[in-house]
Write a protein that holds these residues in place. Sequence first.
Motif, PDB file in Angstrom:
ATOM      1  N   PHE A 172       0.389   3.832  -2.997  1.00 26.49           N
ATOM      2  CA  PHE A 172      -0.333   5.070  -2.700  1.00 26.49           C
ATOM      3  C   PHE A 172       0.566   6.228  -2.294  1.00 26.49           C
ATOM      4  O   PHE A 172       0.117   7.360  -2.224  1.00 26.49           O
ATOM      5  N   ASP A 223       0.819  -1.207   0.000  1.00 26.02           N
ATOM      6  CA  ASP A 223       0.000   0.000   0.000  1.00 26.02           C
ATOM      7  C   ASP A 223       0.857   1.261   0.000  1.00 26.02           C
ATOM      8  O   ASP A 223       0.555   2.223  -0.703  1.00 26.02           O
ATOM      9  N   ARG A 234      -6.822   4.882  -4.317  1.00 25.20           N
ATOM     10  CA  ARG A 234      -7.157   3.870  -3.295  1.00 25.20           C
ATOM     11  C   ARG A 234      -8.562   3.328  -3.539  1.00 25.20           C
ATOM     12  O   ARG A 234      -8.790   2.121  -3.490  1.00 25.20           O
TER      13      ARG A 234
END
Length: 103
Positions: free
Chosen positions: A47, A43, A91
Amino acid sequence: MRVVELRQTEDFDPRSLVYGRTRAPGEIFLYEQREHEAAALRDFMRFDVLLHELGHHVLQHRVRKVGSVQRTSDHERFAEAFADRWKPAVRAALDPPACQEPD
């Protein structure tokens, strides 16, 4: 954008962490990281690091830079603001909410 490449960690200064780098216009390198939990690192790389490096790419196109670009604090602020701006949308697109079963 020509390439987003996943690479093994290079010999960087051991006092600093390098997650990603924008090279020539259209090239982003993301480096492996060994000391994080897999899902959290995935992640973070998607991101934070990738969006940050895409911000550098966008800036290069806006100012029509060719070749390597010297990083300034303004460039870093732009890349960070770009990542912050696009993180919620990316996301949501990559991690849609789980479908809820009817009661």
